[in-house]
Design a protein around this motif. Structure first.
Motif, mmCIF file in Angstrom:
data_model
loop_
_atom_site.group_PDB
_atom_site.id
_atom_site.type_symbol
_atom_site.label_atom_id
_atom_site.label_comp_id
_atom_site.label_asym_id
_atom_site.label_seq_id
_atom_site.Cartn_x
_atom_site.Cartn_y
_atom_site.Cartn_z
ATOM 1 N N VAL A 16 0.851 -1.194 0.000
ATOM 2 C CA VAL A 16 0.000 0.000 0.000
ATOM 3 C C VAL A 16 0.885 1.241 0.000
ATOM 4 C CG1 VAL A 16 -1.844 1.233 1.211
ATOM 5 C CG2 VAL A 16 -1.695 -1.251 1.407
ATOM 6 N N HIS A 17 0.545 2.190 -0.845
ATOM 7 C CA HIS A 17 1.215 3.496 -0.860
ATOM 8 C C HIS A 17 0.174 4.563 -0.530
ATOM 9 C CE1 HIS A 17 3.968 1.097 -3.364
ATOM 10 N NE2 HIS A 17 4.893 1.891 -2.877
ATOM 11 N N ASP A 18 0.610 5.611 0.177
ATOM 12 C CA ASP A 18 -0.302 6.715 0.458
ATOM 13 C C ASP A 18 -0.212 7.759 -0.652
ATOM 14 O OD1 ASP A 18 2.018 8.203 0.999
ATOM 15 O OD2 ASP A 18 1.530 8.533 3.119
ATOM 16 N N GLU A 19 -0.965 8.840 -0.501
ATOM 17 C CA GLU A 19 -1.016 9.874 -1.536
ATOM 18 C C GLU A 19 0.324 10.570 -1.726
ATOM 19 O OE1 GLU A 19 -1.801 11.507 2.408
ATOM 20 O OE2 GLU A 19 -2.798 9.890 1.330
ATOM 21 N N ARG A 20 1.219 10.481 -0.747
ATOM 22 C CA ARG A 20 2.553 11.098 -0.854
ATOM 23 C C ARG A 20 3.582 10.147 -1.473
ATOM 24 N NH1 ARG A 20 4.360 13.154 4.701
ATOM 25 N NH2 ARG A 20 6.232 13.566 3.492
ATOM 26 N N GLY A 21 3.194 8.873 -1.677
ATOM 27 C CA GLY A 21 4.121 7.907 -2.267
ATOM 28 C C GLY A 21 4.876 7.078 -1.245
ATOM 29 N N ARG A 22 4.517 7.213 0.037
ATOM 30 C CA ARG A 22 5.151 6.394 1.072
ATOM 31 C C ARG A 22 4.524 5.001 1.065
ATOM 32 N NH1 ARG A 22 4.013 10.201 6.104
ATOM 33 N NH2 ARG A 22 1.982 9.967 5.111
ATOM 34 N N ILE A 23 5.294 4.010 1.542
ATOM 35 C CA ILE A 23 4.811 2.633 1.602
ATOM 36 C C ILE A 23 4.470 2.281 3.051
ATOM 37 C CG2 ILE A 23 7.112 1.596 1.864
ATOM 38 C CD1 ILE A 23 6.096 -0.664 -0.049
ATOM 39 N N LEU A 24 3.443 1.482 3.223
ATOM 40 C CA LEU A 24 3.020 1.056 4.550
ATOM 41 C C LEU A 24 3.815 -0.177 4.972
ATOM 42 C CD1 LEU A 24 1.085 1.308 6.959
ATOM 43 C CD2 LEU A 24 -0.510 -0.155 5.691
ATOM 44 N N LEU A 25 4.510 -0.067 6.109
ATOM 45 C CA LEU A 25 5.241 -1.197 6.674
ATOM 46 C C LEU A 25 4.837 -1.392 8.133
ATOM 47 C CD1 LEU A 25 8.907 -0.701 5.361
ATOM 48 C CD2 LEU A 25 7.063 -2.067 4.349
ATOM 49 N N ILE A 26 5.037 -2.605 8.616
ATOM 50 C CA ILE A 26 4.803 -2.912 10.022
ATOM 51 C C ILE A 26 6.106 -3.450 10.609
ATOM 52 C CG2 ILE A 26 2.321 -3.331 9.840
ATOM 53 C CD1 ILE A 26 4.399 -6.362 10.316
ATOM 54 N N ARG A 27 6.272 -3.249 11.925
ATOM 55 C CA ARG A 27 7.392 -3.875 12.620
ATOM 56 C C ARG A 27 6.844 -5.117 13.297
ATOM 57 N NH1 ARG A 27 10.083 -0.001 16.384
ATOM 58 N NH2 ARG A 27 8.378 -0.583 17.746
ATOM 59 N N ARG A 28 7.426 -6.256 12.969
ATOM 60 C CA ARG A 28 6.933 -7.544 13.450
ATOM 61 C C ARG A 28 7.134 -7.696 14.951
ATOM 62 N NH1 ARG A 28 4.940 -10.931 10.437
ATOM 63 N NH2 ARG A 28 5.542 -12.675 11.761
ATOM 64 N N ALA A 29 6.057 -8.091 15.631
ATOM 65 C CA ALA A 29 6.094 -8.298 17.075
ATOM 66 C C ALA A 29 6.481 -9.728 17.429
ATOM 67 C CB ALA A 29 4.732 -7.963 17.688
ATOM 68 N N ASN A 30 6.394 -10.643 16.467
ATOM 69 C CA ASN A 30 6.639 -12.063 16.725
ATOM 70 C C ASN A 30 7.585 -12.639 15.676
ATOM 71 O OD1 ASN A 30 4.631 -12.193 18.869
ATOM 72 N ND2 ASN A 30 3.129 -11.984 17.238
ATOM 73 N N GLU A 31 8.100 -13.823 15.980
ATOM 74 C CA GLU A 31 8.925 -14.553 15.001
ATOM 75 C C GLU A 31 8.018 -15.115 13.914
ATOM 76 O OE1 GLU A 31 12.019 -14.356 14.907
ATOM 77 O OE2 GLU A 31 12.498 -13.695 16.922
#
Length: 142
Positions: A16-31
């Motif tokens: 997913v990219h926002d209107e500014r061109g940034r990408i959506l990332l998550i930091r994994r909480a688990n292995e």
């Protein structure tokens, strides 16, 4: 014919990219990959389609409702067979949840910093580049 081993786990991810061109990332909480930044996603449950899994995983990990679109690519990481789809946000509020301990929009400069500091999931930068879905935002203020 594409044969997949019984030990292989089918997974999906949402690009997913926002209107500014940034990408959506998550930091994994688990292995696997605890503490590393990655594309949101997870396992496809038995009887679930990729589309349904992307919608569910994105809502669980980011709080966002999405509409999956074009198939972007496939990556195999160990026993995980990951199929990523371009998605558009249709609602919700960005927040980390489920297997994520953070979720945010990442610009190109930040993505490179995360990669150089070893905080990105294995080969994520290379994979996103090869698929042509790197963020276009450069970190400049709006």
């Amino acid at each position: 014919m594409n044969t997949v081993s019984n030990s292989t786990v089918r997974c999906v991810g949402g690009i997913v990219h926002d209107e500014r061109g940034r990408i959506l990332l998550i930091r994994r909480a688990n292995e696997p990959g605890r503490g590393l930044w990655s594309v949101p996603g997870g396992r496809v449950e038995p009887g679930e389609t990729d589309e349904a899994a992307v919608i569910r995983e994105m809502r669980e990990e980011t709080g966002l409702n999405v509409m999956p679109g074009t198939y972007v690519g496939n990556a195999c990481r160990g026993r995980y067979d990951i199929h990523d789809y371009a998605c558009s946000v249709t609602g919700g509020t960005l927040r980390a949840g489920d297997d994520a301990d953070d979720a945010r929009w990442i610009d190109a400069v930040t993505l490179i910093e995360l990669d150089e500091s070893g905080r990105l999931a294995e080969l994520l930068l290379v994979t996103l580049r090869d698929w042509g879905v790197l963020p276009t935002a450069d970190g400049s203020p709006e």
